[in-house]
Design a protein around this motif. Structure first.
Motif, mmCIF file in Angstrom:
data_model
loop_
_atom_site.group_PDB
_atom_site.id
_atom_site.type_symbol
_atom_site.label_atom_id
_atom_site.label_comp_id
_atom_site.label_asym_id
_atom_site.label_seq_id
_atom_site.Cartn_x
_atom_site.Cartn_y
_atom_site.Cartn_z
ATOM 1 N N ALA A 188 0.831 -1.210 0.000
ATOM 2 C CA ALA A 188 0.000 0.000 0.000
ATOM 3 C C ALA A 188 0.862 1.255 0.000
ATOM 4 O O ALA A 188 0.637 2.186 -0.790
ATOM 5 N N LEU A 189 1.858 1.291 0.865
ATOM 6 C CA LEU A 189 2.720 2.478 0.966
ATOM 7 C C LEU A 189 3.451 2.732 -0.340
ATOM 8 O O LEU A 189 3.601 3.888 -0.767
ATOM 9 N N GLY A 190 3.921 1.657 -0.975
ATOM 10 C CA GLY A 190 4.641 1.800 -2.231
ATOM 11 C C GLY A 190 3.780 2.323 -3.355
ATOM 12 O O GLY A 190 4.300 2.846 -4.352
ATOM 13 N N HIS A 191 2.461 2.196 -3.207
ATOM 14 C CA HIS A 191 1.524 2.746 -4.196
ATOM 15 C C HIS A 191 0.915 4.063 -3.726
ATOM 16 O O HIS A 191 -0.089 4.524 -4.270
ATOM 17 N N GLY A 192 1.528 4.657 -2.698
ATOM 18 C CA GLY A 192 1.118 5.984 -2.271
ATOM 19 C C GLY A 192 -0.076 6.036 -1.353
ATOM 20 O O GLY A 192 -0.662 7.116 -1.153
ATOM 21 N N LEU A 193 -0.453 4.909 -0.741
ATOM 22 C CA LEU A 193 -1.625 4.884 0.146
ATOM 23 C C LEU A 193 -1.179 4.891 1.607
ATOM 24 O O LEU A 193 -0.508 3.951 2.058
ATOM 25 N N PRO A 194 -1.530 5.908 2.377
ATOM 26 C CA PRO A 194 -1.154 5.940 3.795
ATOM 27 C C PRO A 194 -1.766 4.763 4.551
ATOM 28 O O PRO A 194 -2.867 4.306 4.239
ATOM 29 N N ALA B 131 4.081 6.523 0.654
ATOM 30 C CA ALA B 131 3.204 7.173 1.629
ATOM 31 C C ALA B 131 3.724 6.960 3.049
ATOM 32 O O ALA B 131 4.690 6.229 3.284
ATOM 33 N N THR B 132 3.044 7.580 3.981
ATOM 34 C CA THR B 132 3.456 7.551 5.384
ATOM 35 C C THR B 132 2.722 6.451 6.144
ATOM 36 O O THR B 132 1.512 6.270 5.988
ATOM 37 N N ALA B 133 3.471 5.730 6.972
ATOM 38 C CA ALA B 133 2.880 4.719 7.850
ATOM 39 C C ALA B 133 2.858 5.231 9.283
ATOM 40 O O ALA B 133 3.813 5.863 9.743
ATOM 41 N N ARG B 134 1.766 4.967 9.956
ATOM 42 C CA ARG B 134 1.666 5.281 11.385
ATOM 43 C C ARG B 134 1.468 3.979 12.127
ATOM 44 O O ARG B 134 0.678 3.117 11.687
ATOM 45 N N THR B 135 2.165 3.770 13.224
ATOM 46 C CA THR B 135 2.007 2.557 14.019
ATOM 47 C C THR B 135 1.436 2.917 15.381
ATOM 48 O O THR B 135 1.734 3.982 15.939
ATOM 49 N N THR B 136 0.633 2.015 15.904
ATOM 50 C CA THR B 136 -0.009 2.264 17.198
ATOM 51 C C THR B 136 -0.441 0.946 17.837
ATOM 52 O O THR B 136 -0.675 -0.050 17.135
ATOM 53 N N THR B 137 -0.543 0.958 19.150
ATOM 54 C CA THR B 137 -1.087 -0.186 19.879
ATOM 55 C C THR B 137 -2.556 0.022 20.231
ATOM 56 O O THR B 137 -3.170 -0.825 20.888
ATOM 57 N N ASP B 138 -3.125 1.122 19.796
ATOM 58 C CA ASP B 138 -4.496 1.502 20.160
ATOM 59 C C ASP B 138 -5.483 1.034 19.087
ATOM 60 O O ASP B 138 -5.541 1.600 17.997
ATOM 61 N N LEU B 139 -6.262 0.005 19.410
ATOM 62 C CA LEU B 139 -7.207 -0.539 18.433
ATOM 63 C C LEU B 139 -8.290 0.467 18.063
ATOM 64 O O LEU B 139 -8.851 0.408 16.958
ATOM 65 N N LEU C 265 -9.826 -0.773 -3.896
ATOM 66 C CA LEU C 265 -8.607 -0.617 -3.106
ATOM 67 C C LEU C 265 -7.470 -1.443 -3.699
ATOM 68 O O LEU C 265 -6.340 -0.955 -3.855
ATOM 69 N N LEU C 266 -7.745 -2.676 -4.050
ATOM 70 C CA LEU C 266 -6.707 -3.541 -4.612
ATOM 71 C C LEU C 266 -6.187 -2.990 -5.933
ATOM 72 O O LEU C 266 -4.986 -3.056 -6.214
ATOM 73 N N ALA C 267 -7.085 -2.450 -6.732
ATOM 74 C CA ALA C 267 -6.653 -1.840 -7.997
ATOM 75 C C ALA C 267 -5.727 -0.657 -7.735
ATOM 76 O O ALA C 267 -4.733 -0.459 -8.455
ATOM 77 N N ARG C 268 -6.041 0.140 -6.710
ATOM 78 C CA ARG C 268 -5.168 1.255 -6.343
ATOM 79 C C ARG C 268 -3.797 0.760 -5.877
ATOM 80 O O ARG C 268 -2.801 1.471 -5.968
ATOM 81 N N MET C 269 -3.756 -0.476 -5.382
ATOM 82 C CA MET C 269 -2.508 -1.091 -4.934
ATOM 83 C C MET C 269 -1.851 -1.896 -6.057
ATOM 84 O O MET C 269 -0.893 -2.643 -5.812
ATOM 85 N N GLY C 270 -2.362 -1.731 -7.265
ATOM 86 C CA GLY C 270 -1.761 -2.392 -8.406
ATOM 87 C C GLY C 270 -2.023 -3.874 -8.493
ATOM 88 O O GLY C 270 -1.323 -4.601 -9.215
ATOM 89 N N ARG C 271 -3.055 -4.364 -7.808
ATOM 90 C CA ARG C 271 -3.347 -5.801 -7.804
ATOM 91 C C ARG C 271 -4.554 -6.097 -8.682
ATOM 92 O O ARG C 271 -5.512 -5.318 -8.754
#
Length: 282
Positions: free
Chosen positions: A20-26, A64-72, A165-171
Motif C-alpha cells: 500500500a505504501l509503495g503505491h502511495g496509500l497511507p 506514503a506515510t505509515a503510522r504505528t499504534t497499539t491503540d485498536l 482498493l486492490l486496484a489502487r494497490m496495483g493488484r
C-alpha cells in the motif's frame, strides 16, 4: 483511497503495508505488541527497498506515510480495515467483532486468511454484509494477483470497495466464492504436504523434490521452497483448517512439517525451514 488500517504487524501485515505504501496509500498499522511494531517498521523498509529494486512498485509514486499504534480504537474512521493476525478462526472472529464495534456501518472488514471460511467469521459481527476475505500471497508486493473471497452475505458495496482498493494497490482481483481453503490453498497446500511426505518417507530429498517440480512440471520455485516462503507454521495452521472444515484426513499436516514447526524452523522468516538460510531474515 485513504484511511486504510491494518491490524496485525506480522509477516503479512508488513507485506500488505509495504504494498500500500509503495503505491502511495497511507497506512495505520495496529498491533498490541510494541516490539512487533518496531520490527514491522524495519520489515516495511526492507520490503519497500526490495520491491523498488525488483521494479514491482511504481517508481513515479512517492512512498506514503505509515503510522504505528497499539491503540485498536485507531480503526475508528477507517475507510477499510484489513486484519492480518494469526491464522486462527477464534482469534480472527474476536478481533473482527471488536473492530465492528468501532467503525461506521458499511466499513469493509477484510480478513486476510489462507482458508478460514469467510461466512464463519462474518457470523461474529453484527453486520456480516461488511465482511469479505482476501488471500494475499507472500511476498505481497511482488505478486500481482490477489484472491478475493466473497462470503454468501458479503454486500456488493463491500466487494466493490475492496476491489477498488486492490486496484489502487496495483493488484488484479480474482473473486471466488466462499469455501474452506478457497482455490489457491485448496490446491497448493495439499501438494506441499504431499511433497513433505515424500521427503519424510525417504523417497527423495528436499532438493530433488523441488528440482523435479521445477524442471518437469514447471513450478517456479518448487513446493518446499514455496513452503518456506509461506511460513511452515502458517502452512500447518492452514492445513488444520482444511482438515477440520472438510473432514478429509489427507489435509492434516504431516509429521515432518509438524516437527519442523515444533523445532522453530518456520522457513525464511526464522532462518531455517526445509532449507537453511543462514540467518533470520528481517
Amino acid at each position: 483511497m485513504s484511511g486504510l488500517v491494518l491490524v496485525g504487524a506480522g509477516t503479512m501485515g508488513v507485506n500488505i503495508a509495504a504494498l500500500a505504501l509503495g503505491h502511495g496509500l497511507p497506512v495505520t498499522l495496529v498491533d498490541l505488541d510494541t516490539a512487533i511494531l518496531d520490527r514491522a517498521a524495519t520489515g516495511i523498509r526492507t520490503a519497500l527497498r526490495h520491491g523498488q529494486l525488483m521494479g514491482a512498485l511504481p517508481a513515479d509514486t512517492p512512498v506514503a506515510t505509515a503510522r504505528t499504534t497499539t491503540d485498536l480504537t485507531s480503526v475508528a474512521g477507517a475507510e477499510v480495515v484489513i486484519e492480518a493476525v494469526t491464522e486462527n478462526a477464534e482469534c480472527k472472529a474476536k478481533l473482527l467483532a471488536e473492530v465492528a464495534g468501532l467503525v461506521s456501518p458499511g466499513t469493509p472488514l477484510v480478513s486476510n486468511t489462507s482458508g478460514i471460511p469467510i461466512d464463519e467469521l462474518a457470523g461474529a459481527v453484527p453486520r456480516p454484509e461488511d465482511v469479505i476475505g482476501t488471500h494475499f500471497m507472500n511476498p505481497t508486493y511482488l505478486i500481482g494477483t490477489t484472491e478475493v473471497v466473497r462470503g454468501p452475505r458479503t454486500s456488493e458495496p463491500t466487494l466493490r470497495a475492496v476491489t477498488v482498493l486492490l486496484a489502487r494497490m496495483g493488484r488484479r482481483s480474482v473473486v471466488v466464492n466462499d469455501s474452506p481453503g478457497f482455490v489457491t490453498s485448496r490446491l497448493l497446500h495439499p501438494m506441499i504436504n504431499d511433497a513433505a511426505r515424500l521427503v519424510q518417507a525417504g523417497t527423495a530429498t528436499v532438493e530433488q523434490v523441488d528440482e523435479l517440480m521445477r524442471g518437469c512440471l514447471g513450478h517456479p520455485t518448487g513446493p518446499l521452497r514455496t513452503a518456506d516462503l509461506i511460513g511452515l507454521d502458517n502452512l500447518a495452521d492452514a492445513l488444520r483448517v482444511l482438515a477440520d472444515r472438510t473432514g478429509e484426513t489427507r489435509y492434516a499436516p504431516c509429521e515432518l512439517l509438524l516437527a519442523k514447526v515444533a523445532d522453530g524452523h518456520h522457513g525464511r522468516k526464522s532462518g531455517r525451514g526445509f532449507y537453511d538460510y543462514g540467518k533470520v531474515l528481517s
